[in-house]
Enzyme design. Structure first.
Site, PDB file in Angstrom:
ATOM      1  N   ASP A  14      40.119  39.049  31.678  1.00 20.24           N
ATOM      2  CA  ASP A  14      39.375  39.621  32.803  1.00 20.24           C
ATOM      3  C   ASP A  14      37.904  39.277  32.629  1.00 20.24           C
ATOM      4  O   ASP A  14      37.425  39.097  31.504  1.00 20.24           O
ATOM      5  CB  ASP A  14      39.547  41.141  32.859  1.00 20.24           C
ATOM      6  N   ASP A  47      43.694  39.280  40.136  1.00 20.32           N
ATOM      7  CA  ASP A  47      43.748  40.657  40.647  1.00 20.32           C
ATOM      8  C   ASP A  47      43.271  40.720  42.093  1.00 20.32           C
ATOM      9  O   ASP A  47      43.872  41.399  42.931  1.00 20.32           O
ATOM     10  CB  ASP A  47      42.889  41.586  39.780  1.00 20.32           C
TER      11      ASP A  47
END
Length: 156
Positions: free
Chosen positions: A113, A130
């Site tokens: 991330d 995402d």
């Protein structure tokens, strides 16, 4: 035959584009790219769970659950061709993102991330995949709403 090719082309095109974009941004992040602003930072975090690090207690077993879920969705979509035809781009985006995150789990032991939103509130660190999953769900919902409205208009 041309219609079948068209939805398959859209599905795989969206899949490859999302997968490649997510992996490219992750490679830049892993190479050390960092950036800070008033609203959004580009940083690095390895998420061993799912959204908001939930299920991280499953550790390396989470990748097998992730693999099973993606496999079931692939099988279901190719079995339910109508659903795939109707939402080929959205499901291509969703599965491209899901497979990209799955690849991270197998290579790095978690999902890479990098985006950290911190203006007005601190949000979870997230990645391109995402965002694409959220956009794909929104596309499916919008398409279904308009499809229902169109059907209701024809009945009037």
């Amino acid at each position: 035959m041309a219609k079948t090719f068209k939805f398959i082309f859209y599905f795989w095109g969206a899949f490859v584009l999302v997968f490649a974009l997510d992996q490219w941004v992750k490679s830049l992040t892993l190479a050390g790219l960092r950036w800070q602003s008033k609203y959004l930072d580009l940083t690095y975090a390895l998420n061993t769970g799912v959204a908001f690090s939930m299920l991280s207690f499953l550790e390396h077993n989470l990748k097998y659950l992730h693999l099973a879920l993606i496999g079931v969705l692939f099988i279901y979509l190719f079995w339910q061709k109508t659903l795939l035809k109707t939402h080929s781009i959205a499901f291509g985006m969703m599965l491209g993102a899901g497979v990209s995150n799955l690849l991270d789990r197998f290579i790095y032991g978690g999902v890479v991330d990098m985006f950290f939103w911190h203006k007005w509130f601190n949000f979870a660190i997230f990645n391109v995949a995402d965002v694409m999953i959220n956009i794909s769900v929104a596309l499916i919902l919008i398409q279904e709403i308009f499809k229902k409205r169109k059907k209701d208009d024809r009945m009037d």
